[in-house]
Write a protein that holds these residues in place. Structure first.
Motif, short mmCIF file in Angstrom:
data_model
loop_
_atom_site.label_atom_id
_atom_site.label_comp_id
_atom_site.label_asym_id
_atom_site.label_seq_id
_atom_site.Cartn_x
_atom_site.Cartn_y
_atom_site.Cartn_z
N ARG A 173 0.83 -1.20 0.00
CA ARG A 173 0.00 0.00 0.00
C ARG A 173 0.87 1.26 0.00
O ARG A 173 1.86 1.35 0.74
CB ARG A 173 -0.93 0.01 1.21
N HIS A 211 -1.83 6.30 -9.49
CA HIS A 211 -2.22 5.47 -10.62
C HIS A 211 -1.07 4.58 -11.07
O HIS A 211 -1.28 3.39 -11.39
CB HIS A 211 -2.70 6.36 -11.78
N ARG A 265 -9.21 1.00 -5.07
CA ARG A 265 -7.76 0.79 -5.12
C ARG A 265 -7.03 2.13 -5.07
O ARG A 265 -5.87 2.20 -4.66
CB ARG A 265 -7.36 0.00 -6.36
N VAL A 266 -7.67 3.20 -5.54
CA VAL A 266 -7.13 4.55 -5.43
C VAL A 266 -8.12 5.40 -4.67
O VAL A 266 -9.29 5.48 -5.03
CB VAL A 266 -6.84 5.16 -6.81
N GLY A 321 -3.40 -0.90 -2.93
CA GLY A 321 -4.13 0.34 -2.76
C GLY A 321 -3.17 1.52 -2.72
O GLY A 321 -2.00 1.36 -2.35
N MET A 366 -10.43 2.30 -10.97
CA MET A 366 -9.81 2.23 -9.64
C MET A 366 -10.67 2.92 -8.59
O MET A 366 -10.31 2.98 -7.43
CB MET A 366 -8.43 2.89 -9.67
N VAL A 409 -0.66 1.51 -8.70
CA VAL A 409 -1.64 0.44 -8.90
C VAL A 409 -1.47 -0.21 -10.27
O VAL A 409 -1.43 -1.44 -10.40
CB VAL A 409 -3.07 1.00 -8.72
N ASP A 410 -1.37 0.61 -11.32
CA ASP A 410 -1.32 0.10 -12.69
C ASP A 410 -0.02 -0.63 -13.00
O ASP A 410 -0.02 -1.71 -13.58
CB ASP A 410 -1.47 1.26 -13.69
#
Length: 204
Positions: free
Chosen positions: A46, A59, A111-112, A69, A92, A62-63
């Motif tokens: 995280r 972004h 997630r975001v 998160g 997200m 996560v990407d």
């Protein structure tokens, strides 16, 4: 909010007036990647970005790095809107309220998550409690203001990476790398939560 040639003038005015920890200066994509690489962000971890701007680091975490998160804090409402809209468009979410967001998810499942709040709110929200990596692109005074919170809020093993600006001298980086061409430094701090660190310097 006025943006002239990439300069968000309102954020500079608030910084000069002492109402922001730093102005908003967009982090170049190659620096985003290097921050996350140096911070050793691993899938399932995280991220917390204090002063997240338009959310590009969230972004990318996560990407590109598989973070479970990514939570950001940003005072400027226009930047928060950009970060949330990008997160929603990419699936997200981006919502922060218990009732959910426009994508229909909750803060617990997004997630975001982007908070329109001062970075110092991260301690009260509990975001630091579960953070594996904290990213900073603030200012000398901004880093100084956040250090007590980071020391108290981060668990052992959590890392901090800062672009361009060092932490106060009582906390030494464990590694420093410099970006090609510009020579701008990226600083890695380890064991911030328990106040220990050692230092070595490397180049890309």
């Amino acid at each position: 909010m006025v943006c002239v040639d990439g300069l968000w003038l309102g954020t500079w005015a608030r910084f000069i007036a002492g109402n922001r920890l730093a102005p908003f200066v967009p982090t170049p994509p190659e620096v985003c990647r290097r921050l996350l690489q140096l911070g050793r962000l691993r899938p399932g971890e995280r991220l917390v970005d204090l002063g997240c701007g338009d959310g590009r680091l969230l972004h990318a975490a996560v990407d590109d790095f598989g973070a479970a998160g990514a939570t950001g804090y940003e005072l400027n409402s226009a930047l928060v809107r950009i970060a949330r809209e990008t997160a929603t468009a990419n699936g997200m979410c981006g919502g922060v309220s218990a009732s959910g967001c426009s994508a229909g998810c909750s803060a617990a499942t997004a997630r975001v998550v982007v908070h329109e709040a001062d970075a110092r709110q991260a301690a009260a929200d509990g975001s630091l409690d579960t953070a594996d990596l904290v990213t900073l692109f603030l200012s000398t005074q901004g880093n100084k203001a956040l250090l007590p919170m980071l020391r108290q809020g981060l668990r052992p093993g959590a890392r901090v990476v800062s672009f361009h600006w060092e932490m106060p001298p009582e906390l030494q980086p464990s590694e420093i790398v410099r970006m090609p061409k510009t020579g701008a430094a990226v600083y890695l701090y380890e064991n911030v939560g328990d106040g220990t660190a050692s230092s070595r310097i490397s180049t890309l």
